[in-house]
Design an enzyme around this catalytic site. Structure first.
Site, PDB file in Angstrom:
ATOM      1  N   ARG A   1      48.299  37.740  41.532  1.00 41.51           N
ATOM      2  CA  ARG A   1      47.219  38.716  41.787  1.00 41.51           C
ATOM      3  C   ARG A   1      46.078  38.043  42.554  1.00 41.51           C
ATOM      4  O   ARG A   1      45.504  38.636  43.475  1.00 41.51           O
ATOM      5  CB  ARG A   1      46.692  39.286  40.467  1.00 41.51           C
ATOM      6  CG  ARG A   1      47.656  40.281  39.819  1.00 41.51           C
ATOM      7  CD  ARG A   1      47.364  40.461  38.340  1.00 41.51           C
ATOM      8  NE  ARG A   1      46.123  41.152  38.065  1.00 41.51           N
ATOM      9  CZ  ARG A   1      45.555  41.187  36.845  1.00 41.51           C
ATOM     10  NH1 ARG A   1      46.136  40.569  35.825  1.00 41.51           N
ATOM     11  NH2 ARG A   1      44.440  41.853  36.653  1.00 41.51           N
TER      12      ARG A   1
ATOM     13  N   ARG B   1      41.878  38.292  27.942  1.00 44.60           N
ATOM     14  CA  ARG B   1      42.084  39.733  27.787  1.00 44.60           C
ATOM     15  C   ARG B   1      43.552  40.039  27.501  1.00 44.60           C
ATOM     16  O   ARG B   1      43.868  40.946  26.741  1.00 44.60           O
ATOM     17  CB  ARG B   1      41.635  40.478  29.045  1.00 44.60           C
ATOM     18  CG  ARG B   1      41.704  41.992  28.877  1.00 44.60           C
ATOM     19  CD  ARG B   1      41.158  42.735  30.072  1.00 44.60           C
ATOM     20  NE  ARG B   1      41.982  42.550  31.253  1.00 44.60           N
ATOM     21  CZ  ARG B   1      41.720  43.094  32.429  1.00 44.60           C
ATOM     22  NH1 ARG B   1      40.639  43.836  32.577  1.00 44.60           N
ATOM     23  NH2 ARG B   1      42.507  42.892  33.455  1.00 44.60           N
TER      24      ARG B   1
ATOM     25  N   ARG C   1      48.235  44.840  28.819  1.00 41.43           N
ATOM     26  CA  ARG C   1      48.566  44.916  30.248  1.00 41.43           C
ATOM     27  C   ARG C   1      49.556  43.817  30.592  1.00 41.43           C
ATOM     28  O   ARG C   1      49.230  42.633  30.480  1.00 41.43           O
ATOM     29  CB  ARG C   1      47.283  44.767  31.093  1.00 41.43           C
ATOM     30  CG  ARG C   1      46.586  46.083  31.340  1.00 41.43           C
ATOM     31  CD  ARG C   1      45.335  45.924  32.166  1.00 41.43           C
ATOM     32  NE  ARG C   1      45.548  45.371  33.504  1.00 41.43           N
ATOM     33  CZ  ARG C   1      44.633  45.388  34.467  1.00 41.43           C
ATOM     34  NH1 ARG C   1      43.457  45.937  34.244  1.00 41.43           N
ATOM     35  NH2 ARG C   1      44.899  44.869  35.639  1.00 41.43           N
TER      36      ARG C   1
ATOM     37  N   ARG D   1      41.428  47.810  49.052  1.00 40.52           N
ATOM     38  CA  ARG D   1      41.955  46.474  48.810  1.00 40.52           C
ATOM     39  C   ARG D   1      42.623  45.882  50.041  1.00 40.52           C
ATOM     40  O   ARG D   1      43.106  44.755  50.000  1.00 40.52           O
ATOM     41  CB  ARG D   1      43.002  46.573  47.703  1.00 40.52           C
ATOM     42  CG  ARG D   1      42.620  45.854  46.421  1.00 40.52           C
ATOM     43  CD  ARG D   1      43.706  46.181  45.414  1.00 40.52           C
ATOM     44  NE  ARG D   1      43.747  45.283  44.331  1.00 40.52           N
ATOM     45  CZ  ARG D   1      43.272  45.579  43.111  1.00 40.52           C
ATOM     46  NH1 ARG D   1      42.680  46.704  42.856  1.00 40.52           N
ATOM     47  NH2 ARG D   1      43.393  44.700  42.160  1.00 40.52           N
TER      48      ARG D   1
ATOM     49  N   LYS E   1      34.626  44.247  37.564  1.00 36.21           N
ATOM     50  CA  LYS E   1      34.424  45.545  38.218  1.00 36.21           C
ATOM     51  C   LYS E   1      34.456  46.690  37.192  1.00 36.21           C
ATOM     52  O   LYS E   1      33.608  47.565  37.196  1.00 36.21           O
ATOM     53  CB  LYS E   1      35.495  45.783  39.303  1.00 36.21           C
ATOM     54  CG  LYS E   1      35.541  44.700  40.381  1.00 36.21           C
ATOM     55  CD  LYS E   1      36.578  44.984  41.451  1.00 36.21           C
ATOM     56  CE  LYS E   1      38.019  45.009  40.976  1.00 36.21           C
ATOM     57  NZ  LYS E   1      38.543  43.687  40.544  1.00 36.21           N
TER      58      LYS E   1
END
Ligand code: AP5
Length: 190
Positions: free
Chosen positions: A146, A128, A134, A89, A14
């Protein structure tokens, strides 16, 4: 106005696609994840509360994100349109967004869903996590949480827009440029 909901699981692309879309279509990018991380970076009370949930891979309360989006819509009254990334969401967020846009004489034009399987999502996010900084990318258990939040609370939001004949599915696996071409094709057809 062109109001696009870019939809998909964590890691579906996204953010990557939003960067390209805002350049091509001059839209305002509204990412609730980015807005929350900005609150965390500033050390606000909202940010500190959100961080606890985000670090565990859980969603933050609807009222918090709805309020942030409302403020951003008000701050960008002359925008040509918006890309909503990571929002809505939950069905409650989708209902709130419809109401907000309606009160401004606008509406969602289309939701585009990037379809990527969980194995590929896990692979992308762990990759990532090696250098993103993060906390929610660093731990496979948090990524699993998640993905669980997505499948149990978020995926159903697709049906909310399907019922309004606004849902378009595209394949989110493959070259970033190919995914972008498919996305642009949907937007150009509107
Ligand atoms: P958020 O920041 O929205 O994160 P996310 O949804 O978990 O998604 P990501 O940003 O991690 O993935 P993405 O789909 O943008 O993919 P990206 O392009 O980065 O949310 C974080 C947290 O904030 C949530 O867990 C929650 O706690 C809270 N939150 C946020 N919004 C909320 C809301 N509305 N309500 C409640 N809580 C909320 O790509 C991922 C990786 O894949 C990158 O490394 C990229 O380079 C790579 N990649 C991209 N495309 C491709 C491709 N085609 N092929 C190979 N690799 C690719």
């Amino acid at each position: 106005m062109l109001n696009l909901v870019l939809f998909g699981a964590p890691g579906s692309g996204k953010g990557t696609q939003s960067k390209k879309l805002i350049e091509k279509y001059q839209l305002i990018h509204l990412s609730t994840g980015d807005l929350l991380r900005s609150e965390i970076a500033q050390g606000t009370e909202l940010g500190l509360e959100a961080k606890k949930l985000m670090d565990m891979g859980q969603l933050v309360p609807d009222a918090v994100v709805n309020g942030m989006i409302s403020n951003k819509l008000d701050a960008n009254k002359s925008a040509k349109g918006f890309i909503f990334d990571g929002f809505p969401r939950t069905v409650a967020q989708a209902e709130a967004l419809d109401q907000l846009l309606k009160s401004k004489g606008s509406s969602i034009s289309v939701m585009v869903k990037l379809n990527v399987d969980d194995e590929e999502l896990m692979h992308r996010l762990l990759l990532r996590g090696k250098d993103s900084g993060r906390p929610d990318d660093a731990n496979p258990e948090v990524i699993k949480k998640r993905l669980h939040e997505y499948h149990s609370k978020t995926e159903i939001v697709g049906d909310f827009y399907k019922d309004q004949n606004k849902l378009k599915n595209i394949n989110g696996i493959g070259d970033v440029e190919d995914v972008f071409a498919a996305l642009s094709g949907v937007i150009d057809s509107l």
